[in-house]
Structure formats: C-alpha cells, structure tokens
Design an enzyme around this catalytic site. Structure first.
Site, PDB file in Angstrom:
ATOM      1  N   ARG A 121       0.822  -1.232   0.000  1.00 53.62           N
ATOM      2  CA  ARG A 121       0.000   0.000   0.000  1.00 53.62           C
ATOM      3  C   ARG A 121       0.848   1.270   0.000  1.00 53.62           C
ATOM      4  NH1 ARG A 121      -2.811  -3.249   3.528  1.00 53.62           N
ATOM      5  NH2 ARG A 121      -4.655  -4.157   2.546  1.00 53.62           N
ATOM      6  N   LYS A 143       2.568  11.597 -11.396  1.00 48.23           N
ATOM      7  CA  LYS A 143       1.747  10.647 -12.151  1.00 48.23           C
ATOM      8  C   LYS A 143       2.561   9.385 -12.364  1.00 48.23           C
ATOM      9  CE  LYS A 143      -1.346  13.617 -14.866  1.00 48.23           C
ATOM     10  NZ  LYS A 143      -1.726  14.004 -16.235  1.00 48.23           N
ATOM     11  N   GLU A 185       9.502  19.275 -24.986  1.00 50.71           N
ATOM     12  CA  GLU A 185       8.815  19.621 -23.730  1.00 50.71           C
ATOM     13  C   GLU A 185       9.436  20.888 -23.126  1.00 50.71           C
ATOM     14  OE1 GLU A 185       6.112  18.044 -22.799  1.00 50.71           O
ATOM     15  OE2 GLU A 185       6.276  15.971 -23.524  1.00 50.71           O
ATOM     16  N   LYS A 227       6.750  23.226 -13.873  1.00 53.69           N
ATOM     17  CA  LYS A 227       5.835  22.089 -13.702  1.00 53.69           C
ATOM     18  C   LYS A 227       5.417  21.961 -12.234  1.00 53.69           C
ATOM     19  CE  LYS A 227       4.450  17.493 -14.831  1.00 53.69           C
ATOM     20  NZ  LYS A 227       4.642  16.222 -15.512  1.00 53.69           N
ATOM     21  N   GLU A 237      -5.253  17.562 -11.896  1.00 54.27           N
ATOM     22  CA  GLU A 237      -5.707  18.004 -13.216  1.00 54.27           C
ATOM     23  C   GLU A 237      -7.196  18.288 -13.295  1.00 54.27           C
ATOM     24  OE1 GLU A 237      -3.707  16.024 -16.412  1.00 54.27           O
ATOM     25  OE2 GLU A 237      -4.865  17.066 -17.943  1.00 54.27           O
ATOM     26  N   ARG A 241      -3.634  22.433 -14.580  1.00 56.68           N
ATOM     27  CA  ARG A 241      -2.646  21.438 -15.033  1.00 56.68           C
ATOM     28  C   ARG A 241      -2.810  21.113 -16.526  1.00 56.68           C
ATOM     29  NH1 ARG A 241      -0.210  16.311 -11.538  1.00 56.68           N
ATOM     30  NH2 ARG A 241       1.215  15.603 -13.151  1.00 56.68           N
ATOM     31  N   ASN A 245      -0.671  20.309 -21.388  1.00 61.76           N
ATOM     32  CA  ASN A 245      -1.018  19.535 -22.586  1.00 61.76           C
ATOM     33  C   ASN A 245      -0.963  20.357 -23.865  1.00 61.76           C
ATOM     34  OD1 ASN A 245      -1.470  17.092 -21.267  1.00 61.76           O
ATOM     35  ND2 ASN A 245      -3.501  17.755 -20.629  1.00 61.76           N
ATOM     36  N   HIS A 248      -0.543  18.713 -27.219  1.00 63.36           N
ATOM     37  CA  HIS A 248      -0.711  17.282 -27.000  1.00 63.36           C
ATOM     38  C   HIS A 248      -1.987  16.703 -27.604  1.00 63.36           C
ATOM     39  CE1 HIS A 248       2.781  17.744 -24.509  1.00 63.36           C
ATOM     40  NE2 HIS A 248       2.752  16.501 -24.074  1.00 63.36           N
ATOM     41  N   HIS A 252      -0.890  13.599 -29.363  1.00 63.74           N
ATOM     42  CA  HIS A 252      -1.335  12.255 -28.961  1.00 63.74           C
ATOM     43  C   HIS A 252      -2.045  11.549 -30.109  1.00 63.74           C
ATOM     44  CE1 HIS A 252      -1.285  13.211 -24.381  1.00 63.74           C
ATOM     45  NE2 HIS A 252      -0.197  12.574 -24.749  1.00 63.74           N
ATOM     46  N   HIS A 265       7.416  10.642 -28.795  1.00 64.05           N
ATOM     47  CA  HIS A 265       6.445  11.570 -28.216  1.00 64.05           C
ATOM     48  C   HIS A 265       6.830  13.024 -28.483  1.00 64.05           C
ATOM     49  CE1 HIS A 265       3.591  13.268 -25.398  1.00 64.05           C
ATOM     50  NE2 HIS A 265       4.582  13.897 -24.785  1.00 64.05           N
TER      51      HIS A 265
HETATM   52  N1  LIG Z   1       4.399  10.598 -15.415  1.00 62.00           N
HETATM   53  C1  LIG Z   1       4.316  11.635 -16.212  1.00 62.00           C
HETATM   54  O1  LIG Z   1       3.892  12.720 -15.836  1.00 62.00           O
HETATM   55  C2  LIG Z   1       4.804  11.493 -17.624  1.00 62.00           C
HETATM   56  C3  LIG Z   1       4.992  12.631 -18.427  1.00 62.00           C
HETATM   57  C4  LIG Z   1       5.502  12.454 -19.702  1.00 62.00           C
HETATM   58  C5  LIG Z   1       5.791  11.184 -20.180  1.00 62.00           C
HETATM   59  N2  LIG Z   1       5.583  10.103 -19.373  1.00 62.00           N
HETATM   60  C6  LIG Z   1       5.905   8.734 -19.840  1.00 62.00           C
HETATM   61  O2  LIG Z   1       7.304   8.670 -20.065  1.00 62.00           O
HETATM   62  C7  LIG Z   1       7.575   7.635 -21.002  1.00 62.00           C
HETATM   63  C8  LIG Z   1       8.603   8.143 -21.986  1.00 62.00           C
HETATM   64  O3  LIG Z   1       9.779   8.475 -21.288  1.00 62.00           O
HETATM   65  P1  LIG Z   1      11.184   8.647 -22.031  1.00 62.00           P
HETATM   66  O4  LIG Z   1      11.011   9.493 -23.212  1.00 62.00           O
HETATM   67  O5  LIG Z   1      12.162   9.037 -21.002  1.00 62.00           O
HETATM   68  O6  LIG Z   1      11.443   7.190 -22.625  1.00 62.00           O
HETATM   69  P2  LIG Z   1      12.234   5.890 -22.090  1.00 62.00           P
HETATM   70  O7  LIG Z   1      12.165   5.767 -20.642  1.00 62.00           O
HETATM   71  O8  LIG Z   1      11.739   4.766 -22.905  1.00 62.00           O
HETATM   72  O9  LIG Z   1      13.738   6.234 -22.526  1.00 62.00           O
HETATM   73  C9  LIG Z   1      14.051   6.378 -23.880  1.00 62.00           C
HETATM   74  C10 LIG Z   1      15.211   5.472 -24.295  1.00 62.00           C
HETATM   75  O10 LIG Z   1      16.433   6.013 -23.806  1.00 62.00           O
HETATM   76  C11 LIG Z   1      17.133   5.044 -23.039  1.00 62.00           C
HETATM   77  N3  LIG Z   1      17.866   5.809 -22.012  1.00 62.00           N
HETATM   78  C12 LIG Z   1      17.339   6.424 -20.936  1.00 62.00           C
HETATM   79  N4  LIG Z   1      18.278   7.147 -20.320  1.00 62.00           N
HETATM   80  C13 LIG Z   1      19.414   6.994 -21.002  1.00 62.00           C
HETATM   81  C14 LIG Z   1      20.731   7.528 -20.859  1.00 62.00           C
HETATM   82  N5  LIG Z   1      21.029   8.419 -19.912  1.00 62.00           N
HETATM   83  N6  LIG Z   1      21.662   7.137 -21.753  1.00 62.00           N
HETATM   84  C15 LIG Z   1      21.351   6.282 -22.766  1.00 62.00           C
HETATM   85  N7  LIG Z   1      20.130   5.771 -22.959  1.00 62.00           N
HETATM   86  C16 LIG Z   1      19.168   6.129 -22.093  1.00 62.00           C
HETATM   87  C17 LIG Z   1      16.086   4.111 -22.547  1.00 62.00           C
HETATM   88  O11 LIG Z   1      16.620   2.838 -22.250  1.00 62.00           O
HETATM   89  C18 LIG Z   1      15.138   4.061 -23.730  1.00 62.00           C
HETATM   90  O12 LIG Z   1      15.609   3.177 -24.704  1.00 62.00           O
HETATM   91  C19 LIG Z   1       6.233   7.291 -21.637  1.00 62.00           C
HETATM   92  O13 LIG Z   1       5.808   6.032 -21.155  1.00 62.00           O
HETATM   93  C20 LIG Z   1       5.293   8.378 -21.147  1.00 62.00           C
HETATM   94  O14 LIG Z   1       3.973   7.921 -20.991  1.00 62.00           O
HETATM   95  C21 LIG Z   1       5.094  10.235 -18.125  1.00 62.00           C
HETATM   96 ZN   LIG Z   2       4.413  15.377 -23.322  1.00 59.11          ZN
END
Ligand SMILES: NC(=O)c1ccc[n+]([C@@H]2O[C@H](COP(=O)([O-])OP(=O)(O)OC[C@H]3O[C@@H](n4cnc5c(N)ncnc54)[C@H](O)[C@@H]3O)[C@@H](O)[C@H]2O)c1
Ligand SMILES: [Zn+2]
Length: 360
Positions: A121, A143, A185, A227, A237, A241, A245, A248, A252, A265
């Site tokens: 939990r 999130k 972003e 942020k 949100e 918040r 977007n 987006h 999206h 993305h």
């Molecule tokens: N929680 C939130 O508020 C929020 C906001 C935006 C996006 N997201 C989520 O984030 C995810 C995307 O995140 P992302 O773009 O970081 O993608 P990711 O985590 O898949 O990383 C992208 C790639 O880079 C590699 N990588 C990461 N750090 C590295 C480093 N320092 N050196 C070399 N390689 C590295 C990873 O292994 C992967 O292959 C999505 O699932 C999205 O839904 C969440």
């Molecule tokens: Zn985004």
C-alpha cells in the site's frame, strides 16, 4: 547544485539538479531516514551505464540494495512487468520502510513509481531521471502507472517521490534523437509559461544541443519549477494542469494513429505545438511573428514542424482526436496561446479549422 522545491503539504519534496548526483544518492537517502533494504529498478540500457555507481553509493551509505532490470522501451510499462517487480520485492523481503530507486527514463519512472505506490500500500521512492524528458516532465508531478492493451496509462496513481535527483552527467549518453525529443517539452514550458525562457532557448540553442551543463542546468531547473508550480496549484488536473497539454491534443492523436511507432512523443508534440500555434493565431490572435518564432525554434531543434497526410490518414487522425480524454460533446478542446508565455485551456476548436491548419 540547483534545488527546486515541490510544495505539496506534508508530501513536499526537493528536485536536485547537478552533475555527479548519482554518487551522492546513498548520502541523500541516509538523510531521509529510510529502512536498510531497497530496490533499484532500471532498464537494460540505463542499467549497463549507471547501475554500478548507484548500487555502490547505496552500499557505501549502509543500505542493502537489490537490482531489478526490466527491458528497455514502452512495452515494459505493463502489468506483466509490474508483477515481476512485485515478486522481486517480496522475494527480497522489502518492508514498509524499504524504498525504491527509479533509475531511468519516463518508462522506468512511471512503472517504478506505480510499484512504489502500490507495494504494501505504498513505500517511499526516489527518482533518478536519465532522459531529458524525464528530468523536465515525467519525474515531476507524481503521475505513475502502466499501460493496458486498450491504451496508455490506463492504470495508475498519483504518488509523489521523496526526492528527485537529476544528474546532468547521465544526459551525455542519451541518443541524439531522444535528447531532441526531450527539447520539445522544454520549449513547451517557454510557450505556456515563460517568455523569457523561450527567448533564452532561442539564444542558447547551439549550446543546449551540445549538452553544455552550465547552460542546461538553469533551463532544466526552470522547467521543473514551472511544472512544480502548476502541479502544486492543481495536483489532479481539474483545471490549470491542463496547460501542460499544449500541443498534446494533436500530438497524442498522431502517436495513436498515423505516427504509431514512427514518431517519438517529443516529435509528435512538436508537430502538435506548431499546429496549436497556428490555431492560436486564428482563434486568439497570437501574432503571426510568434507563430513563426515557435515554428523556427522547433525546426532548429531538429524537430518536425508538420506532417503530410492523405485524406485516409487525416480521417484516422480525427477519430483518434475524438477518442481523446479532452473531448466533450463532439467539440475538441485545445490549450491555445494568447502570446508566447501565456496560454488558456478549454478552447473549443471546430474540426473544419483543424483540418484546414493541418492541410495547409
Ligand atoms: N508521469 C508523467 O507525468 C509522464 C509525463 C511524460 C511522459 N511520461 C511517460 O514517459 C515515457 C517516456 O519516457 P522517455 O522518453 O524518457 O522514454 P524511455 O524511458 O523509454 O527512454 C528512452 C530510451 O532512452 C534510453 N535511455 C534512458 N536514459 C538513457 C541515458 N542516460 N543514456 C542512454 N540511454 C538512455 C532508454 O533505455 C530508452 O531506450 C512514456 O511512457 C510516457 O507515458 C510520463
Ligand atoms: Zn508530453
């Protein structure tokens, strides 16, 4: 070191930004008075590069870490992977005072955060975001969650970390395309909240693209601050918040239809933000000069400003947009800009105008 406080009452925490923070993780965790046992959740790419210093830093401060490595990529944000993590935590007998370290990009952060939110939990967790996107966006705001076959992020929780460490050194190994996608972003924060930040990015873009730490540190800190500011006013949100977007709605829809697997993305929301700027010009009289500045900046950052669609693709894009959470009563709602640095949300836009902008 730069410190950005995130103010959320008794769940407040700090985001620390500097080079070389991985090595300080152990000391930081000791200060937070966690229990001894902990788990580092990382992916195969990031683990290879950074698991060792993180592990050693924790051991050096007297902790007993276990390492859980998931496969790299969006597929790992799954119920199956979640179950794998829970089983590992149980096997290592992690308890209520134990903690999780999320070491990786947004995929690891979202998954590990949800593991932390739900195991026993809820146990404490620390984020070490290693992509630019994760440092300025996904690691801030609480999130967490995983995907279902039916869609992205359909299972999740709002759950705040106890600490976020943005180690700028980790960005050095990030693939070029991922780094540029993260910039989409960064530019967004300028458009929605801070005209000065936008101008600074315009001026310093060459140094930013070279990942110059001195230039990046204040920019990343400012993005986190924006942020954090937005999230602390509207954590779940219900209003403000939504401005995060910007770009987006179309972004999206591109990811979910025509661009599936084709665009990252950040690339999809680059197209979405340029389109939103053009819509803003028509609906809110955003000056044409500002539309051009926005489009130019995305171009210079190596991001796509538009997408060419045939009529079948355009239809697919529209059905994806109608499925978006922000649609009510057939009208598609947008975040639009009045000027660079100031946006409004909940703006109704007719499908005809969107179609016109996308086909121009
Ligand atoms: N929680 C939130 O508020 C929020 C906001 C935006 C996006 N997201 C989520 O984030 C995810 C995307 O995140 P992302 O773009 O970081 O993608 P990711 O985590 O898949 O990383 C992208 C790639 O880079 C590699 N990588 C990461 N750090 C590295 C480093 N320092 N050196 C070399 N390689 C590295 C990873 O292994 C992967 O292959 C999505 O699932 C999205 O839904 C969440
Ligand atoms: Zn985004």
């Amino acid at each position: 070191m730069r410190i950005v406080p995130v103010q959320l009452g008794n769940r407040s925490y700090e985001i620390k930004i500097a080079g070389g923070l991985l090595q300080k993780l152990g000391v930081e965790c000791a200060r937070l008075k966690f229990g001894n046992r902990c788990a580092i959740i990382t992916d195969t790419n990031v683990g290879k590069k950074f698991a060792k210093p993180v592990y050693e830093s924790l051991v050096g401060a007297g902790f007993e870490p276990t390492l859980i490595t998931i496969s790299a990529g969006e597929k790992a944000k799954s119920l199956k992977c979640l179950q794998h993590c829970y089983n590992q935590l149980a096997a290592q007998r992690l308890e209520r005072k134990s903690f999780i370290v999320a070491l990786g990009g947004g995929v690891v952060g979202d998954l590990a955060g949800f593991v932390a939110a739900t195991y026993l939990r809820g146990i404490p967790f620390v984020q070490i975001p290693t992509t630019l996107l994760a440092q300025v966006d996904s690691s801030v705001g609480g999130k967490t969650g995983v995907n279902l076959r039916a869609g992205k992020n359909l299972v999740g929780a709002f759950y705040q970390p106890k600490l976020v460490l943005c180690d700028l050194e980790t960005l050095k190994t990030l693939p070029e395309r991922e780094f540029r996608a993260g910039l989409a972003e960064v530019i967004k924060y300028g458009i929605i909240y801070d005209a000065k930040l936008f101008t600074q990015i315009e001026r310093d873009l060459p140094k930013i693209l070279k990942r110059n730490e001195k230039v990046l540190a204040p920019i990343i800190a400012r993005c986190c601050e924006i942020k954090a500011d937005v999230v602390s006013q509207d954590e779940t949100e219900s209003g403000l918040r939504a401005i995060l977007n910007f770009g987006h709605t179309i972004g999206h829809a591109i990811e979910n239809s025509v661009g599936y697997g084709k665009f990252l993305h950040g690339e999809a929301i680059s197209i979405g933000q340029v389109a939103a700027a053009k819509l803003s010009n028509r609906i809110l009289k955003l000056p044409q000069h500002d539309v051009e500045r926005i489009e130019n900046l995305f171009r210079r950052a190596g991001l796509p400003p538009q997408i060419k669609l045939n009529s079948a693709q355009r239809q697919k894009l529209f059905s994806a947009m109608r499925l978006d959470k922000k649609v009510s009563g057939g009208e598609i709602k947008f975040v639009l800009a009045k000027k660079i640095g100031r946006v409004v949300w909940g703006q109704k836009v007719s499908p005809a105008l969107i179609d016109e902008i996308l086909s121009a």
